[in-house]
Design a protein around this motif. Sequence first.
Motif, mmCIF file in Angstrom:
data_model
loop_
_atom_site.group_PDB
_atom_site.id
_atom_site.type_symbol
_atom_site.label_atom_id
_atom_site.label_comp_id
_atom_site.label_asym_id
_atom_site.label_seq_id
_atom_site.Cartn_x
_atom_site.Cartn_y
_atom_site.Cartn_z
ATOM 1 N N THR A 89 20.725 -6.838 13.952
ATOM 2 C CA THR A 89 20.110 -5.653 13.371
ATOM 3 C C THR A 89 19.645 -5.978 11.955
ATOM 4 O O THR A 89 20.319 -6.716 11.224
ATOM 5 C CB THR A 89 21.098 -4.468 13.336
ATOM 6 O OG1 THR A 89 20.440 -3.315 12.778
ATOM 7 C CG2 THR A 89 22.329 -4.792 12.509
ATOM 8 N N ASP A 109 17.557 -4.144 8.518
ATOM 9 C CA ASP A 109 16.924 -3.031 7.812
ATOM 10 C C ASP A 109 15.928 -3.612 6.818
ATOM 11 O O ASP A 109 16.289 -4.446 5.978
ATOM 12 C CB ASP A 109 17.956 -2.182 7.067
ATOM 13 C CG ASP A 109 18.855 -1.420 8.018
ATOM 14 O OD1 ASP A 109 18.365 -1.048 9.094
ATOM 15 O OD2 ASP A 109 20.039 -1.230 7.687
ATOM 16 N N PRO A 111 12.290 0.811 8.157
ATOM 17 C CA PRO A 111 12.399 0.605 9.607
ATOM 18 C C PRO A 111 13.610 -0.255 9.946
ATOM 19 O O PRO A 111 14.012 -1.122 9.172
ATOM 20 C CB PRO A 111 11.097 -0.112 9.956
ATOM 21 C CG PRO A 111 10.702 -0.797 8.703
ATOM 22 C CD PRO A 111 11.143 0.096 7.585
ATOM 23 N N ASN A 138 16.191 -3.888 15.787
ATOM 24 C CA ASN A 138 17.370 -4.245 16.570
ATOM 25 C C ASN A 138 16.960 -5.181 17.701
ATOM 26 O O ASN A 138 16.020 -4.894 18.444
ATOM 27 C CB ASN A 138 18.038 -3.001 17.150
ATOM 28 C CG ASN A 138 18.545 -2.068 16.060
ATOM 29 O OD1 ASN A 138 19.310 -2.476 15.200
ATOM 30 N ND2 ASN A 138 18.106 -0.814 16.095
ATOM 31 N N ARG A 145 13.522 -3.737 19.398
ATOM 32 C CA ARG A 145 13.053 -2.370 19.175
ATOM 33 C C ARG A 145 12.997 -2.119 17.662
ATOM 34 O O ARG A 145 13.907 -2.490 16.928
ATOM 35 C CB ARG A 145 13.974 -1.349 19.834
ATOM 36 C CG ARG A 145 14.013 -1.451 21.361
ATOM 37 C CD ARG A 145 12.669 -1.068 21.949
ATOM 38 N NE ARG A 145 12.673 -1.083 23.400
ATOM 39 C CZ ARG A 145 12.264 -2.092 24.144
ATOM 40 N NH1 ARG A 145 11.837 -3.211 23.539
ATOM 41 N NH2 ARG A 145 12.264 -2.023 25.449
ATOM 42 N N ASP A 162 12.552 0.946 14.918
ATOM 43 C CA ASP A 162 12.592 2.386 14.683
ATOM 44 C C ASP A 162 12.063 2.697 13.285
ATOM 45 O O ASP A 162 12.184 1.889 12.360
ATOM 46 C CB ASP A 162 14.020 2.909 14.819
ATOM 47 C CG ASP A 162 14.590 2.639 16.201
ATOM 48 O OD1 ASP A 162 13.814 2.686 17.172
ATOM 49 O OD2 ASP A 162 15.801 2.350 16.299
ATOM 50 N N GLU A 163 11.495 3.902 13.116
ATOM 51 C CA GLU A 163 10.969 4.355 11.825
ATOM 52 C C GLU A 163 10.000 3.333 11.240
ATOM 53 O O GLU A 163 10.143 2.893 10.095
ATOM 54 C CB GLU A 163 12.113 4.629 10.843
ATOM 55 C CG GLU A 163 13.089 5.685 11.329
ATOM 56 C CD GLU A 163 14.198 5.933 10.324
ATOM 57 O OE1 GLU A 163 14.108 5.375 9.216
ATOM 58 O OE2 GLU A 163 15.136 6.667 10.647
ATOM 59 N N ARG A 164 9.014 2.981 12.041
ATOM 60 C CA ARG A 164 8.060 1.960 11.600
ATOM 61 C C ARG A 164 7.157 2.484 10.490
ATOM 62 O O ARG A 164 6.805 3.658 10.468
ATOM 63 C CB ARG A 164 7.212 1.504 12.798
ATOM 64 C CG ARG A 164 8.038 0.790 13.855
ATOM 65 C CD ARG A 164 7.192 0.341 15.028
ATOM 66 N NE ARG A 164 6.621 1.446 15.765
ATOM 67 C CZ ARG A 164 7.306 2.198 16.608
ATOM 68 N NH1 ARG A 164 8.581 1.974 16.810
ATOM 69 N NH2 ARG A 164 6.723 3.181 17.260
ATOM 70 N N GLY A 183 6.241 -1.515 18.399
ATOM 71 C CA GLY A 183 7.534 -0.854 18.372
ATOM 72 C C GLY A 183 8.539 -1.465 19.324
ATOM 73 O O GLY A 183 9.741 -1.300 19.128
ATOM 74 N N GLN A 184 8.083 -2.147 20.335
ATOM 75 C CA GLN A 184 9.014 -2.734 21.287
ATOM 76 C C GLN A 184 8.418 -3.991 21.895
ATOM 77 O O GLN A 184 7.208 -4.092 22.089
ATOM 78 C CB GLN A 184 9.363 -1.727 22.388
ATOM 79 C CG GLN A 184 8.167 -1.160 23.129
ATOM 80 C CD GLN A 184 8.536 0.019 23.999
ATOM 81 O OE1 GLN A 184 9.193 0.959 23.536
ATOM 82 N NE2 GLN A 184 8.138 -0.028 25.257
ATOM 83 N N GLU A 243 2.676 4.508 19.766
ATOM 84 C CA GLU A 243 1.874 5.454 19.003
ATOM 85 C C GLU A 243 0.383 5.174 19.144
ATOM 86 O O GLU A 243 -0.438 6.088 19.233
ATOM 87 C CB GLU A 243 2.269 5.405 17.519
ATOM 88 C CG GLU A 243 3.614 6.053 17.207
ATOM 89 C CD GLU A 243 4.761 5.088 17.431
ATOM 90 O OE1 GLU A 243 4.493 3.978 17.957
ATOM 91 O OE2 GLU A 243 5.908 5.420 17.098
#
Length: 547
Positions: free
Chosen positions: A318, A320, A334, A337, A361, A363-365, A382-383, A415
Amino acid sequence: MILLLSALLGLLVAHHAVLAAEGDAGTEASAEEAESAPAPDAVKAEGESRITIALGTQRQWIDGNSQRFRQYVTPPSATHIALIEVDHPLNDEGLVFGLEAHDLLEPSAGGVGYLYEVDQGLRVDTRYRRSSYYEDFTAGADRLTRKDWRTDVRWRITPHDHLMGGYTTVDVRGGDEPWRSQTWRATYTHEMGAFDAYGGLHFEQFNFAPGSARLSGEATTWTLGFGPSRDARTLIAGNVSGVQTNLAGVGLSPSETFVTLSGFHQLTDDLTVSGDLKYWELEDAIARNAYARRERLAAIEGEYIGLWRTDIRAGWETADVDYADGRQFQVLQPAVNTTTLNVRFRPRRDVKLTGDFRRRRVDERPYSFNVAGFPATTLIHGQSDLLRFRGSWTPTFWPVGLTAGYQEDERENPEQGTGNQVITRDLSAWWSVTDDVTATLSMLNQSYSQLAPGLAGTPFAGDSRSWSLGAAWRVSDRTNFETSFTRADSFGAIELEQDIWSASVEHKWREHTLRLGVTLDDLNDYNGTLLGYDADLWYAEFATLLP
């Protein structure tokens, strides 16, 4: 002592560089990819000198885009000195000098020099290569010339103290983006029982001139760290480093900080666990758009070998990331993970099966801005999923070998409604038809597809495939013959077809070697961009060991 050895090698390689400069150029390979220095045991056991010289001649006929043919290498086109190789002991105490120079006075020129002393644990290596290639295949385009020079020094000062250092320079001329860089580096290591402590310094000067602009400056990197010096059930290693960059004419001086801590522990005879903690930060960045300025990462992986002929590895990571948005008004965070799984299975000694899976994955891109200045959807995938299988079979009852692989790499941006997929299939095999004849086969197929907004289901790019057949025949103890044929095709947005056939024969007698070869390279361009060519290359080389 080190300065004397470096100076000696410098004079030798500088002399070679002057000879090479009278020619035109060489390959695009960097100094890292230059020929490696001969091993110390290359010198005769009785301590005698060994000098080999090879004369070669090559003729080439090119019909079509010759610059496309020379995008990677400009091969020799006349009679030339193909090789000079020297292994010479300088004294009876183990001081040995060696030199290996290729294709002197030719566009593709390079060389390696080395000096080492066995008893003192000292070795100096110098590599030089001059490269000539084309990045622009249109008529009248400039040919780029690149020169790489790298020197490495390794010295065992005491049984517990080691010093490594060196110098590297890269000089590119021609075209619209000439540049030059010089690097000095040194690392000192001290053994402290079960651990090694080390410190290093890396200094680089660079000068780029893209178009009418110019960018020059320097970067200094320092490193301090420790690590285990021997195997144990529990291992810990750490490192901290920093980079300071100064650009001429720019007020800001970007700086980076890296901190890493790694650990390994063997819980049982069948189970081990390892982990990493990493921190990175960028300050005073020079950017007009969005950029990453900080990252914190944690990872853990376990390996289990308790199952029958099976090795299982599973991991989780993970991270950040702090992103400054496109206007640099706020910071987005973002989370990335990643999950990994690797399985290796050997049901028999002659069969090996592996499988890999990776899922990522985000998140919060961070998002982009539209022309009106309002936030729009993110431009980051995003993935993503990677799936790979591989198997090999080498039976003991039959002289054959077979390896096959399959891989899927998928990435999506929900998106934006976009995504792409790359599927790769490969196969390779060999067969010892007799004790003297071996045949090989390799195949590679890649299919690529991309979906753009409003064009769902329409391929954006094409596929590619290639296959190759080869054979090697040991005609006698002194004569060998090799041949191969390769076909490569691409379809879709870029349609090309290339056929390459080559054959060579080598014959040895006494201290002499004769090599003859031919390569026929035919590239067909179906896009109307005039990239095709038809090239025929013939060469002969005679090498002899001087008395």
